[in-house]
Write a protein that holds these residues in place. Sequence first.
Motif, PDB file in Angstrom:
ATOM      1  N   VAL A   9       0.849  -1.197   0.000  1.00 14.67           N
ATOM      2  CA  VAL A   9       0.000   0.000   0.000  1.00 14.67           C
ATOM      3  C   VAL A   9       0.885   1.247   0.000  1.00 14.67           C
ATOM      4  CG1 VAL A   9      -1.879   1.209   1.145  1.00 14.67           C
ATOM      5  CG2 VAL A   9      -1.709  -1.286   1.338  1.00 14.67           C
ATOM      6  N   PRO A  10       0.684   2.154  -0.948  1.00 10.18           N
ATOM      7  CA  PRO A  10       1.430   3.416  -0.933  1.00 10.18           C
ATOM      8  C   PRO A  10       1.165   4.197   0.350  1.00 10.18           C
ATOM      9  CG  PRO A  10       0.336   3.092  -3.049  1.00 10.18           C
ATOM     10  CD  PRO A  10      -0.180   2.038  -2.126  1.00 10.18           C
ATOM     11  N   ASP A  11       2.109   5.060   0.718  1.00 11.64           N
ATOM     12  CA  ASP A  11       1.979   5.824   1.957  1.00 11.64           C
ATOM     13  C   ASP A  11       0.734   6.706   1.961  1.00 11.64           C
ATOM     14  OD1 ASP A  11       4.314   4.709   2.895  1.00 11.64           O
ATOM     15  OD2 ASP A  11       5.576   6.355   2.198  1.00 11.64           O
ATOM     16  N   ASN A  12       0.489   7.396   0.848  1.00 11.51           N
ATOM     17  CA  ASN A  12      -0.621   8.360   0.800  1.00 11.51           C
ATOM     18  C   ASN A  12      -1.795   7.828  -0.015  1.00 11.51           C
ATOM     19  OD1 ASN A  12       0.774  10.332   2.256  1.00 11.51           O
ATOM     20  ND2 ASN A  12       1.714  11.176   0.404  1.00 11.51           N
ATOM     21  N   ILE A  13      -2.991   7.922   0.557  1.00 16.79           N
ATOM     22  CA  ILE A  13      -4.234   7.732  -0.195  1.00 16.79           C
ATOM     23  C   ILE A  13      -5.032   9.016   0.002  1.00 16.79           C
ATOM     24  CG2 ILE A  13      -6.337   6.403  -0.522  1.00 16.79           C
ATOM     25  CD1 ILE A  13      -4.916   3.960   0.540  1.00 16.79           C
ATOM     26  N   ILE A  14      -5.151   9.801  -1.057  1.00 15.43           N
ATOM     27  CA  ILE A  14      -5.720  11.150  -0.972  1.00 15.43           C
ATOM     28  C   ILE A  14      -7.088  11.166  -1.645  1.00 15.43           C
ATOM     29  CG2 ILE A  14      -5.367  13.584  -1.516  1.00 15.43           C
ATOM     30  CD1 ILE A  14      -3.244  12.409   0.340  1.00 15.43           C
ATOM     31  N   LEU A  15      -8.102  11.587  -0.900  1.00 15.41           N
ATOM     32  CA  LEU A  15      -9.459  11.701  -1.436  1.00 15.41           C
ATOM     33  C   LEU A  15      -9.729  13.133  -1.868  1.00 15.41           C
ATOM     34  CD1 LEU A  15     -11.715   9.411  -1.543  1.00 15.41           C
ATOM     35  CD2 LEU A  15      -9.680   8.889  -0.177  1.00 15.41           C
ATOM     36  N   LEU A  16     -10.443  13.294  -2.985  1.00 14.56           N
ATOM     37  CA  LEU A  16     -10.806  14.625  -3.480  1.00 14.56           C
ATOM     38  C   LEU A  16     -12.067  14.515  -4.314  1.00 14.56           C
ATOM     39  CD1 LEU A  16      -8.604  15.469  -6.578  1.00 14.56           C
ATOM     40  CD2 LEU A  16      -8.367  13.300  -5.387  1.00 14.56           C
ATOM     41  N   ASN A  17     -12.709  15.681  -4.546  1.00 21.29           N
ATOM     42  CA  ASN A  17     -13.888  15.672  -5.408  1.00 21.29           C
ATOM     43  C   ASN A  17     -13.520  16.202  -6.794  1.00 21.29           C
ATOM     44  OD1 ASN A  17     -13.877  18.473  -5.338  1.00 21.29           O
ATOM     45  ND2 ASN A  17     -15.792  18.667  -4.214  1.00 21.29           N
ATOM     46  N   ASP A  18     -14.515  16.262  -7.692  1.00 25.38           N
ATOM     47  CA  ASP A  18     -14.220  16.586  -9.085  1.00 25.38           C
ATOM     48  C   ASP A  18     -13.765  18.027  -9.282  1.00 25.38           C
ATOM     49  OD1 ASP A  18     -16.723  17.556  -8.420  1.00 25.38           O
ATOM     50  OD2 ASP A  18     -17.731  16.815 -10.196  1.00 25.38           O
TER      51      ASP A  18
END
Length: 458
Positions: free
Chosen positions: A184-193
């Motif tokens: 698993v990569p260190d960063n999982i970044i959530l964002l909207n459109d």
Amino acid sequence: MSTKFNPDALNEFARYHGFHYGKIDPIDLLQDCLLEMERGLRGSPSSLPMIPAYISPQSKLEPGKTVLALDAGGTNLRGALVKFDAQGKAIPGESRRAPMPGTEGPLSAEAFFDGIAAVAAPLIEASGEKVEGIGFCFSYNMDITEEADGILRAFSKEVEAPDVIGKHIGAGLREALVRRNCKVPDNIILLNDTVATLLSGLAGIPAPGGHWQGEDRFGTEGGPMVGFILGTGLNTAYPEKRIPKIGFDSPQPQIVVVESGGFAHRCMGPLDLDFDRGTRVPGAHTLEKLSAGGYLGPLSFHILRQAHKEGLLVFKRADEFFARPSLEAKDISAFMNEPFSQKGPIAELFAQDEGDAISSMGYLIALITQRAGLMAASVTAAAAVKATEAYNNPRNLDPFVPVRIAVEGTTYLQYKGLREATEAYLQIMLTKDGPRTYTIAPVEQASLFGAAVAALSK
């Protein structure tokens, strides 16, 4: 019988019913929007919530990095490996696509996240090199946390996974990848459109600054970036240094999602208010209702019907036309592009001797479109003004450091006359204090490339 084309009478009709663009002062509208934005940033009562994204817009993307970009928000889930070249341009690599988990039947929370991992894990394993992070454009209603994770508030009706509501999307994906024994990569970044649109501009719209043929000769930054969506709905995002309501005050800005469609602009006339009362949520999304594709068709139809009642729009098959329940934006745009073709749901209703009625209808639609462009420009210009504040004076008006506005949305690109009107008012608003330069350009695959940039932006 057909009405004679009389632009003076049509202008009078528009002014009387309060939808003529000439009744609105562009600079006053811009100042009102800026005031609402400031109130939203402070946490004071405001029609603009000014939502922190907890993502920094990186002006320089380290070349050679590989990330995984995910895009979910419709019927499909997309994933792609993306690498950035020496100029910061996103280069797509291997990709996968699958039905969005939950669109083919109800799923538990674990099964939902396993479905996302089934797309993500093979790409991570196939990369052959370190994947630096995952950017996940998840265009459903969610709250963003300080860690740039997203807590789901609601799905649209297409997705059946009720147990996911209230869960952290990034954390759920991380656990699902672990279950698959995937690194698993260190960063999982959530964002909207909207945030994705802004970030995709960083990878897709050149930043001139002090550059010459790819060489940075003067160390001038590339200029602030704004994300602007004008499709079925409308929204903007921009970088902000000060967000008092969360105690954020930093020289390194973070992105704020304005939720511009809700701007309470106080520019609605009697026909607008009457239309608003018949919408699903009266009194909400008042700017969106005058400018976005989801509303322009029905609003125009409502106004055209009133013009018919007052004898300003009469043609032989008018009763047939106004017997229909409503219009869609695509129908109006098709008519405005080919008004005399006698093809399509509007043009086919006019006989060859009814050119004056065609012109009358087109003139009324053009009035509505011009105002739509003015309203869209107000929130976009306000975001551009706020974005330049992230740059130290006096460079805010540097002619060689333009504000870059990344645009996504079929309404902006395809609705007849709307792009031209929006950009004309942007020019008026952004030059009120001097010749502030800007670049506005559509971005392709905004959700995917924006997600890729996000993966390196935390």
